[in-house]
Write an enzyme that holds these catalytic residues in place. Sequence first.
Site, PDB file in Angstrom:
ATOM      1  N   SER A 227       5.381  -1.975   2.380  1.00 26.04           N
ATOM      2  CA  SER A 227       6.204  -3.169   2.136  1.00 26.04           C
ATOM      3  C   SER A 227       7.237  -2.963   1.030  1.00 26.04           C
ATOM      4  O   SER A 227       8.373  -3.428   1.181  1.00 26.04           O
ATOM      5  CB  SER A 227       5.347  -4.415   1.907  1.00 26.04           C
ATOM      6  OG  SER A 227       4.467  -4.275   0.829  1.00 26.04           O
TER       7      SER A 227
ATOM      8  N   CYS B  68       3.112   0.942  -0.734  1.00 26.50           N
ATOM      9  CA  CYS B  68       3.705   1.955   0.156  1.00 26.50           C
ATOM     10  C   CYS B  68       4.715   1.347   1.127  1.00 26.50           C
ATOM     11  O   CYS B  68       5.921   1.457   0.931  1.00 26.50           O
ATOM     12  CB  CYS B  68       2.613   2.693   0.946  1.00 26.50           C
ATOM     13  SG  CYS B  68       1.512   3.718  -0.055  1.00 26.50           S
TER      14      CYS B  68
ATOM     15  N   CYS C 219       2.373  -5.760   3.374  1.00 28.61           N
ATOM     16  CA  CYS C 219       1.414  -4.739   3.811  1.00 28.61           C
ATOM     17  C   CYS C 219       0.112  -4.983   3.074  1.00 28.61           C
ATOM     18  O   CYS C 219      -0.095  -6.051   2.496  1.00 28.61           O
ATOM     19  CB  CYS C 219       1.961  -3.318   3.617  1.00 28.61           C
ATOM     20  SG  CYS C 219       2.087  -2.747   1.904  1.00 28.61           S
TER      21      CYS C 219
ATOM     22  N   ASP D  71      -0.075   3.473   7.788  1.00 30.56           N
ATOM     23  CA  ASP D  71      -0.127   3.401   6.332  1.00 30.56           C
ATOM     24  C   ASP D  71      -0.084   4.808   5.736  1.00 30.56           C
ATOM     25  O   ASP D  71      -1.053   5.559   5.839  1.00 30.56           O
ATOM     26  CB  ASP D  71      -1.393   2.677   5.887  1.00 30.56           C
ATOM     27  CG  ASP D  71      -1.370   2.307   4.420  1.00 30.56           C
ATOM     28  OD1 ASP D  71      -0.576   2.902   3.663  1.00 30.56           O
ATOM     29  OD2 ASP D  71      -2.154   1.421   4.033  1.00 30.56           O
TER      30      ASP D  71
END
Length: 156
Positions: A15, A13, A8, A125
């Site tokens: 990954s 967050c 990510c 995200d």
Amino acid sequence: MIKVLFVCLGNICRSPMAEAVFRNHVKNVGLSDRIVVDSAGTGDWHVGHTPHEGTRKILDQYGIDYSGMFARQVSTEDFNDFKYIIAMDDMNVTNLTPLFPTDHQAEVKKLLEFVPKHAGGDVPDPYYTGNFEEVYEMVDEGCVNLLKYIREQQGL
């Protein structure tokens, strides 16, 4: 050894959540000795940091271990070290593309390619949205289906 890397933006967050969730599924089917799991970010802002508080909280809620995880930045070598590189969104794939060595061995996919109802879309995200539960549900389903895909491809 089959190696899977989740990617990510900042590696705090999405990954690391995917790394922990996937590792848990791998452990539950008894393949921890055959599949290695890691995560990285395309950016370097959070290198050395533990997962985001929201990620830790949701993983705690589901009893998933994330001990020993620290953010790192993806490197060119990852494309030869890992068989599967799984990005969280289109921007991650775009950011990864210049790092592809011409002879890389990795299969690069987006996680939501493995979630039919999201048809290859982007994992939002939660650093910006705060919706860690929604992201967890997407990540979990994607990880279940990714593991099934890898097992079929690798004959496990």
